[in-house]
Scaffold this active site. Structure first.
Site, PDB file in Angstrom:
ATOM      1  N   GLY A 213       0.833  -1.202   0.000  1.00 39.45           N
ATOM      2  CA  GLY A 213       0.000   0.000   0.000  1.00 39.45           C
ATOM      3  C   GLY A 213       0.861   1.243   0.000  1.00 39.45           C
ATOM      4  O   GLY A 213       2.053   1.178  -0.322  1.00 39.45           O
ATOM      5  N   ASN A 214       0.272   2.357   0.319  1.00 41.43           N
ATOM      6  CA  ASN A 214       1.051   3.597   0.408  1.00 41.43           C
ATOM      7  C   ASN A 214       0.445   4.501   1.473  1.00 41.43           C
ATOM      8  O   ASN A 214      -0.569   4.173   2.073  1.00 41.43           O
ATOM      9  CB  ASN A 214       1.124   4.290  -0.955  1.00 41.43           C
ATOM     10  CG  ASN A 214      -0.240   4.657  -1.477  1.00 41.43           C
ATOM     11  OD1 ASN A 214      -0.928   5.512  -0.915  1.00 41.43           O
ATOM     12  ND2 ASN A 214      -0.672   3.991  -2.545  1.00 41.43           N
TER      13      ASN A 214
END
Ligand code: C5P
Length: 408
Positions: A213-214
């Site tokens: 993810g980020n």
């Protein structure tokens, strides 16, 4: 936009109260009618005469004026002004007044007026750093925000106490901009338009409990959705996994992966007038996520390699599919931003790209403010100062409005 508008300026007891005099001047210069309301403690910092002279109206301080010559029929003035105002701004707003508003108290003229206010409210919290970061103050600001109050975050810097941190009253143009934006909300200039917004990160599963993810918080996209809905647009917000409340009037579709987001966008794209793609879509996803949790012992060696496949470029696909839609993308760049953003805008066939650098002060992930540059099809950069994400959202929507065909 401010000509003929009725603006209430609430001034509370903070050292920054002297700066509000400039605010009155600018409002008056722009053609607005300004009624200044002060808390009794604000008068310790600036005299009412200053504001009365600049606004050309008597300043109101007391709920029950001490002078016997004042007519008693004046006591419902807070109700009259609550109806009269197109917008109210409280700048500076102390921790004390914010706490009272959060609990709905009406113990002086200003707080009573806030309860009687029909139009939108802008609040600029201004105080010393420790009072601002205090959990109680942050909670109260959160309460106001959840009620739709437009919060103009304080600037960080040197404070009157000699300490340094967030707490300074933003410059007059930033405050004026916030008022203009809430007035845009009442003008409903996006009524009849359908706007599709994406926000937040995507999560690409490695196994049922882990993902790639980020750090995107989704705040920028949620601000765009909220601003567009307040201006009368029919808004669909496709959100990755974020811990944010759905803005009032917005239809929300929750997704996890880039593929899910791509499907949701293609399902809504044909019917929309504009797509604002602010989601931080993961570029890659694990090729074959495991069905059950990958055990540490099962890894065997020192290295564990995850094979990834490229995710669809949602915006590029939209650029190829577009018939009449206005397309807005974001570019998060840390080096040679302008050059990369221009290339990205042309490559993805976008009408507008919003460039930001997360390393710039006030533009970090999760921050309430952003510092962006808008680049349209003429390739000319329009750099914007640091401002709340909601105000950035309005600037983006101003450009979208110009690009949309004239309303029928
Ligand atoms: O190429 P880059 O990922 O930097 O482009 C950013 C823009 O493209 C953003 O508006 C983002 O939402 C969009 N994007 C997309 N699909 C992807 C990756 C990015 O639509 N797979």
């Amino acid at each position: 936009m401010l000509t003929g508008k009725h603006i209430l300026l609430g001034v509370t007891g903070g050292i920054a109260a002297y700066k509000s005099a400039l605010l009155v001047r600018e409002f008056v210069r722009a053609g607005a009618e300004v009624q200044v309301v002060m808390t009794p403690s604000a008068t310790q910092f600036v005299t009412p005469l200053t504001f009365a002279t600049l606004s050309r109206r008597d300043v109101i301080i007391e709920m029950f004026p001490p002078s016997p010559d004042q007519p008693t029929s004046q006591w419902t003035k807070h109700i009259d002004l609550g109806v009269w105002a197109d917008c109210m701004i409280i700048a500076p707003a102390t921790a004390n007044t914010i706490a009272k508003i959060a609990t709905g108290m009406a113990d002086n003229f200003l707080t009573s007026l806030v309860l009687a206010l029909r139009g939108p409210l802008v609040v600029a919290p201004t105080m010393d750093v420790d009072m601002y970061t205090n959990t109680a103050t942050q909670h109260n600001i959160g309460v106001l925000r959840s009620r739709g109050v437009h919060i103009v975050e304080p600037e960080a810097g040197e404070l009157a106490s000699g300490l340094s941190g967030p707490g300074r009253l933003p410059d007059t143009p930033v405050l004026i901009e916030a008022v203009k934006n809430v007035l845009k909300g009442t003008a409903k200039d996006l009524a009849g338009r359908r706007i599709l917004v994406t926000a937040g990160p995507t999560q690409e599963p490695i196994d049922p409990v882990r993902y790639l993810g980020n750090r995107s918080s989704g705040k920028m996209g949620f601000a765009v959705a909220s601003a567009a809905a307040s201006r009368g647009a029919a808004v669909t917000l496709i959100a990755g996994p974020v811990a944010l409340a759905t803005p009032p009037g917005v239809q929300r579709v929750d997704v996890h992966t880039a593929r899910e987001m791509a499907d949701a966008v293609s399902g809504h794209f044909g019917a929309c007038d504009a797509l604002v793609m602010s989601a931080a879509v993961a570029d890659f996803a694990p090729a074959s996520p495991a069905d059950s949790k990958i055990k540490r012992e099962a890894l065997g060696t020192e290295r564990f390699v995850i094979e990834c496949v490229k995710n669809p470029d949602i915006l590029r696909t939209a650029g190829e599919m577009r018939t009449h839609q206005v397309l807005v993308g974001f570019a998060l760049e840390t080096d040679n931003g302008l050059e990369h953003a221009r290339k990205k805008r042309a490559g993805k066939k976008l009408d507008l790209i919003v460039l930001n650098d997360p390393r710039v002060d006030g533009a970090a992930f999760g921050s309430e403010t952003n510092v962006v540059t808008l680049i349209g099809s003429d390739d000319k950069p329009e750099p914007l100062p640091r401002m709340p994400k909601l105000d950035v959202a309005h600037r983006i929507l101003d450009r979208v409005l110009q690009l949309l065909p004239a309303a029928r």
